[in-house]
Design a protein around this motif. Structure first.
Motif, PDB file in Angstrom:
ATOM      1  N   ILE A   1      -6.656 -12.159  21.005  1.00  0.00           N
ATOM      2  CA  ILE A   1      -6.232 -11.062  20.131  1.00  0.00           C
ATOM      3  C   ILE A   1      -6.507 -11.424  18.669  1.00  0.00           C
ATOM      4  O   ILE A   1      -7.011 -10.605  17.890  1.00  0.00           O
ATOM      5  CB  ILE A   1      -4.741 -10.745  20.343  1.00  0.00           C
ATOM      6  CG1 ILE A   1      -4.509 -10.138  21.727  1.00  0.00           C
ATOM      7  CG2 ILE A   1      -4.227  -9.795  19.263  1.00  0.00           C
ATOM      8  CD1 ILE A   1      -3.042  -9.993  22.098  1.00  0.00           C
TER       9      ILE A   1
ATOM     10  N   GLN B   1     -10.101 -11.081  17.904  1.00  0.00           N
ATOM     11  CA  GLN B   1     -10.488  -9.676  17.815  1.00  0.00           C
ATOM     12  C   GLN B   1     -10.072  -9.056  16.481  1.00  0.00           C
ATOM     13  O   GLN B   1     -10.581  -7.996  16.106  1.00  0.00           O
ATOM     14  CB  GLN B   1      -9.872  -8.898  18.978  1.00  0.00           C
ATOM     15  CG  GLN B   1     -10.459  -9.264  20.334  1.00  0.00           C
ATOM     16  CD  GLN B   1      -9.648  -8.692  21.485  1.00  0.00           C
ATOM     17  OE1 GLN B   1      -8.477  -8.312  21.332  1.00  0.00           O
ATOM     18  NE2 GLN B   1     -10.268  -8.614  22.655  1.00  0.00           N
ATOM     19  N   HIS B   2      -9.127  -9.709  15.805  1.00  0.00           N
ATOM     20  CA  HIS B   2      -8.653  -9.186  14.524  1.00  0.00           C
ATOM     21  C   HIS B   2      -9.211  -9.954  13.334  1.00  0.00           C
ATOM     22  O   HIS B   2      -8.633  -9.958  12.245  1.00  0.00           O
ATOM     23  CB  HIS B   2      -7.123  -9.177  14.506  1.00  0.00           C
ATOM     24  CG  HIS B   2      -6.548  -8.071  15.337  1.00  0.00           C
ATOM     25  ND1 HIS B   2      -6.482  -8.140  16.717  1.00  0.00           N
ATOM     26  CD2 HIS B   2      -6.049  -6.846  15.004  1.00  0.00           C
ATOM     27  CE1 HIS B   2      -5.962  -7.024  17.183  1.00  0.00           C
ATOM     28  NE2 HIS B   2      -5.698  -6.226  16.174  1.00  0.00           N
TER      29      HIS B   2
ATOM     30  N   ARG C   1      -2.210  -7.831  10.693  1.00  0.00           N
ATOM     31  CA  ARG C   1      -3.254  -7.004  11.304  1.00  0.00           C
ATOM     32  C   ARG C   1      -3.004  -6.823  12.804  1.00  0.00           C
ATOM     33  O   ARG C   1      -3.171  -5.725  13.341  1.00  0.00           O
ATOM     34  CB  ARG C   1      -4.631  -7.629  11.061  1.00  0.00           C
ATOM     35  CG  ARG C   1      -5.053  -7.646   9.612  1.00  0.00           C
ATOM     36  CD  ARG C   1      -6.550  -7.862   9.437  1.00  0.00           C
ATOM     37  NE  ARG C   1      -7.035  -9.105  10.000  1.00  0.00           N
ATOM     38  CZ  ARG C   1      -7.012 -10.280   9.360  1.00  0.00           C
ATOM     39  NH1 ARG C   1      -6.472 -10.375   8.149  1.00  0.00           N
ATOM     40  NH2 ARG C   1      -7.514 -11.363   9.926  1.00  0.00           N
ATOM     41  N   ILE C   2      -2.586  -7.896  13.464  1.00  0.00           N
ATOM     42  CA  ILE C   2      -2.242  -7.788  14.883  1.00  0.00           C
ATOM     43  C   ILE C   2      -1.063  -6.829  15.050  1.00  0.00           C
ATOM     44  O   ILE C   2      -1.043  -5.993  15.953  1.00  0.00           O
ATOM     45  CB  ILE C   2      -1.902  -9.176  15.459  1.00  0.00           C
ATOM     46  CG1 ILE C   2      -3.148 -10.069  15.459  1.00  0.00           C
ATOM     47  CG2 ILE C   2      -1.336  -9.057  16.884  1.00  0.00           C
ATOM     48  CD1 ILE C   2      -2.854 -11.526  15.780  1.00  0.00           C
TER      49      ILE C   2
ATOM     50  N   ASP D   1      -0.233  -4.319  13.109  1.00  0.00           N
ATOM     51  CA  ASP D   1      -0.670  -2.940  12.890  1.00  0.00           C
ATOM     52  C   ASP D   1      -1.279  -2.345  14.163  1.00  0.00           C
ATOM     53  O   ASP D   1      -1.012  -1.200  14.515  1.00  0.00           O
ATOM     54  CB  ASP D   1      -1.699  -2.885  11.759  1.00  0.00           C
ATOM     55  CG  ASP D   1      -1.085  -3.138  10.388  1.00  0.00           C
ATOM     56  OD1 ASP D   1       0.153  -3.049  10.268  1.00  0.00           O
ATOM     57  OD2 ASP D   1      -1.851  -3.435   9.445  1.00  0.00           O
ATOM     58  N   THR D   2      -2.114  -3.143  14.839  1.00  0.00           N
ATOM     59  CA  THR D   2      -2.731  -2.665  16.078  1.00  0.00           C
ATOM     60  C   THR D   2      -1.682  -2.435  17.152  1.00  0.00           C
ATOM     61  O   THR D   2      -1.713  -1.435  17.877  1.00  0.00           O
ATOM     62  CB  THR D   2      -3.786  -3.671  16.578  1.00  0.00           C
ATOM     63  OG1 THR D   2      -4.788  -3.809  15.579  1.00  0.00           O
ATOM     64  CG2 THR D   2      -4.439  -3.202  17.869  1.00  0.00           C
ATOM     65  N   TYR D   3      -0.732  -3.366  17.260  1.00  0.00           N
ATOM     66  CA  TYR D   3       0.313  -3.216  18.273  1.00  0.00           C
ATOM     67  C   TYR D   3       1.196  -2.011  17.955  1.00  0.00           C
ATOM     68  O   TYR D   3       1.570  -1.256  18.858  1.00  0.00           O
ATOM     69  CB  TYR D   3       1.159  -4.487  18.358  1.00  0.00           C
ATOM     70  CG  TYR D   3       2.159  -4.446  19.484  1.00  0.00           C
ATOM     71  CD1 TYR D   3       1.757  -4.675  20.803  1.00  0.00           C
ATOM     72  CD2 TYR D   3       3.497  -4.176  19.253  1.00  0.00           C
ATOM     73  CE1 TYR D   3       2.668  -4.631  21.847  1.00  0.00           C
ATOM     74  CE2 TYR D   3       4.411  -4.122  20.293  1.00  0.00           C
ATOM     75  CZ  TYR D   3       3.992  -4.354  21.585  1.00  0.00           C
ATOM     76  OH  TYR D   3       4.900  -4.301  22.612  1.00  0.00           O
TER      77      TYR D   3
ATOM     78  N   ALA E   1       0.302   0.695  16.396  1.00  0.00           N
ATOM     79  CA  ALA E   1      -0.474   1.892  16.733  1.00  0.00           C
ATOM     80  C   ALA E   1      -0.462   2.127  18.235  1.00  0.00           C
ATOM     81  O   ALA E   1      -0.357   3.279  18.694  1.00  0.00           O
ATOM     82  CB  ALA E   1      -1.907   1.740  16.223  1.00  0.00           C
ATOM     83  N   TRP E   2      -0.550   1.042  18.996  1.00  0.00           N
ATOM     84  CA  TRP E   2      -0.486   1.172  20.465  1.00  0.00           C
ATOM     85  C   TRP E   2       0.885   1.703  20.873  1.00  0.00           C
ATOM     86  O   TRP E   2       0.981   2.599  21.720  1.00  0.00           O
ATOM     87  CB  TRP E   2      -0.743  -0.180  21.129  1.00  0.00           C
ATOM     88  CG  TRP E   2      -0.550  -0.145  22.611  1.00  0.00           C
ATOM     89  CD1 TRP E   2      -1.450   0.239  23.558  1.00  0.00           C
ATOM     90  CD2 TRP E   2       0.628  -0.486  23.321  1.00  0.00           C
ATOM     91  NE1 TRP E   2      -0.893   0.159  24.816  1.00  0.00           N
ATOM     92  CE2 TRP E   2       0.382  -0.301  24.694  1.00  0.00           C
ATOM     93  CE3 TRP E   2       1.892  -0.950  22.925  1.00  0.00           C
ATOM     94  CZ2 TRP E   2       1.338  -0.534  25.683  1.00  0.00           C
ATOM     95  CZ3 TRP E   2       2.841  -1.201  23.888  1.00  0.00           C
ATOM     96  CH2 TRP E   2       2.565  -1.000  25.250  1.00  0.00           C
TER      97      TRP E   2
END
Length: 213
Positions: free
Chosen positions: A158, A161-162, A198-199, A201-203, A205-206
């Motif tokens: 993860i 990926q970020h 950043r991780i 933010d993605t979580y 959004a999920w």
């Protein structure tokens, strides 16, 4: 190496774990802590406001009570990380800060040296106790292949990926070469916190997409 877990799979695992162990899965799967590092974390190692985690020790589940430095209550020695690079500071993604703060209030042993994940007698939680509860959760997620170590592999995947650089990944994982550590140190701790953001933010959004569904 097993394929990394997805957010959907991790959500099932976290939801199915006992309250006192939900944070353990988060620290392994989103921060990249080793099992022994997480089980030796103390209240004083955690800044619950910003999610800062100081890793300076680990508990060795494989060594016997007679080993030098053994914990008197649990029979497992507390040691420094395997290499100097294992001593590090990492950050939990912001969406997990409420869970971290709640855990500190409700499930952490009292006092500055209180264990984050105490056993029933406030000594170290046993690996068997952990696995007896983790195994059904991973099975429910359809991932019987996913070991605790694979959760750590998921965290590093993860992070990659970020946008984490190779040096930042090695430092976050705590197994960097000395050269990579020197490169990372110039980047400063702000880079690790930014990566956690950043991780997060993605979580987040999920999570929002799950609520929308």
């Amino acid at each position: 190496m097993a394929r990394p877990a997805t957010f959907d799979e991790l959500a099932v695992i976290i939801d199915d774990m006992p309250e006192r162990l939900k944070l353990f899965v988060v620290l392994a799967a989103f921060v990249g802590l080793r099992e022994g590092e997480a089980l030796e974390l103390r209240r004083s190692d955690i800044d619950g406001v910003i999610g800062r985690i100081d890793i300076t020790r680990k508990v060795d589940k494989n060594r016997m009570r007679a080993a030098p430095g053994a914990c008197a209550d649990c029979g497992r020695p507390i040691t420094a990380p395997k290499t100097a690079s294992g001593i590090r500071i990492v950050h939990a993604p912001p969406p997990f800060l409420p869970m971290l703060q709640k855990h500190l209030l409700e499930h952490t042993a009292p006092g500055p040296t209180g264990l984050l994940f105490p056993g029933d007698r406030s000594d170290h939680m046993s690996a068997r106790y952990l696995m007896d509860r983790y195994r059904p959760a991973r099975d429910k997620a359809g991932r019987p292949d996913l070991t605790v170590h694979h959760l750590r592999h998921t965290a590093l995947t993860i992070a990659g990926q970020h946008g984490a650089t190779a040096a930042e990944l090695q430092a976050r994982a705590g197994h960097a070469s000395q050269t990579a550590m020197a490169i990372y140190q110039h980047a400063s701790l702000d880079r690790d916190r930014s990566l956690a953001d950043r991780i997060g933010d993605t979580y987040a959004a999920w999570q929002a997409s799950q609520r929308a569904d």
